[in-house]
Design an enzyme around this catalytic site. Sequence first.
Site, PDB file in Angstrom:
ATOM      1  CG  ASP A 139       4.560  -3.116  -8.772  1.00  0.00           C
ATOM      2  OD1 ASP A 139       4.499  -2.113  -8.059  1.00  0.00           O
ATOM      3  OD2 ASP A 139       3.899  -4.149  -8.565  1.00  0.00           O
ATOM      4  CB  CYS A 219      -4.635  -2.874   1.690  1.00  0.00           C
ATOM      5  SG  CYS A 219      -5.078  -3.160  -0.033  1.00  0.00           S
TER       6      CYS A 219
HETATM    7  S1  SF4 Z   1      -8.839  -3.645   0.841  1.00  0.00           S
HETATM    8 FE1  SF4 Z   1      -9.663  -1.626   0.426  1.00  0.00          FE
HETATM    9  S2  SF4 Z   1      -7.920  -0.383  -0.244  1.00  0.00           S
HETATM   10 FE2  SF4 Z   1      -7.310  -2.530  -0.383  1.00  0.00          FE
HETATM   11  S3  SF4 Z   1      -7.715  -3.045  -2.518  1.00  0.00           S
HETATM   12 FE3  SF4 Z   1      -9.519  -3.687  -1.291  1.00  0.00          FE
HETATM   13  S4  SF4 Z   1     -10.904  -1.951  -1.384  1.00  0.00           S
HETATM   14 FE4  SF4 Z   1      -8.907  -1.200  -2.085  1.00  0.00          FE
END
Ligand code: SF4
Length: 355
Positions: A139, A219
């Site tokens: 990673d 995100c």
């Molecule tokens: S914010 Fe959206 S893309 Fe990011 S981990 Fe959560 S569900 Fe997945």
Amino acid sequence: MGLKEDIKKFAEDIGLDVAGFASAEPFLEEKKILEQKKEKGLLSPFEEQDIELRCYPERLLPGAKTIICFAMGYLIKPYRPEETGRRDEGDKSVLKHLHGRISRYAMVKDYHCVMIDKLKAVAEFISERKRGRFKFFVDTGALPDRAAARRAGIGWIGENTCLFTQELGSWVFLGEILTDIEFEPDKPAPDLCDHCGRCVKSCPTGALMAPFQINPQRCLSYITQMRSSIPEEFRRTMGNSIFGCDTCQEACPHNDSVRIPHHPEFVPDMPAITNLMELAAMGKGNFEKIFKPTAAGWRGRNVLRRNAICVLGNMVKGETDKEKIILLLKKLMDDPSEVIREQAEWSMARITGLI
Ligand code: SF4
Ligand code: SF4
């Protein structure tokens, strides 16, 4: 058995659940995608920005011939979709008990340390049988790990951009050994994504803009790890998320009934605290003891505290603990950290109904 099979068997014996071999040919398709992402400003600040370096394994190890890819499962208890806490204000059952949610991967021992030791053990095993040079990746963003895993037959990439394996779903950590030893590559895995769109629909922030397209800046996985203040537009959407986000993985039917791997390194009773009041006021000692050994520790104590304070602000009105929370937030409004003070002010305004 040939050397390849011996390596796979050894890897499995030391807890690397899936192993596969891919050629170290350039990743030309991924290069195009990454260039488009860079142009649109969609590369995560946590990933390697040098696209050439990422897509030409030869640049990482001159003479590179093979990428040996591994996946290690980390789910520590059966995953049931009905247990999923949603991160919006409707998730009162979780908020009522003053507990937040930490992404599953961050509740176990830091996978970087666990996997790198295992990759080195595999390289040692190979070295005893064949001379070669090795480079290890867990990673770091220097190799397109999911594309390499797909090429090595480990699994397929879902519309939420996660790598899915047949047996363990997407609850896997990935690691790679790049070597100048030539091995017969395995067949790429078939694409088993149903293209049902559930993951895209489930994303609370719109970070999944379209299938296979993610905006890391939106995100929650990234937002809960950034060090500055949480942008205002995401504070309510964070709901009860203290660190990371599993929502688009939980939405996927391929994760419904997967194998629990039972690795001694990933124990179910890792004492990650999720109590919001304790977290918001967490001292250095508890941080070092509880979070430093996990992948939630690398961004530091105040990131977790700030997130917990934000979640406290998302508590539903009229909770019995409201007075206690208000007292704590008052104290935090005098914290030495500006980010903590600012977050405490916002949460106070929210819990007292001013915003
Ligand atoms: S914010 Fe959206 S893309 Fe990011 S981990 Fe959560 S569900 Fe997945
Ligand atoms: S939720 Fe549906 S579209 Fe998304 S990764 Fe899973 S199978 Fe694919």
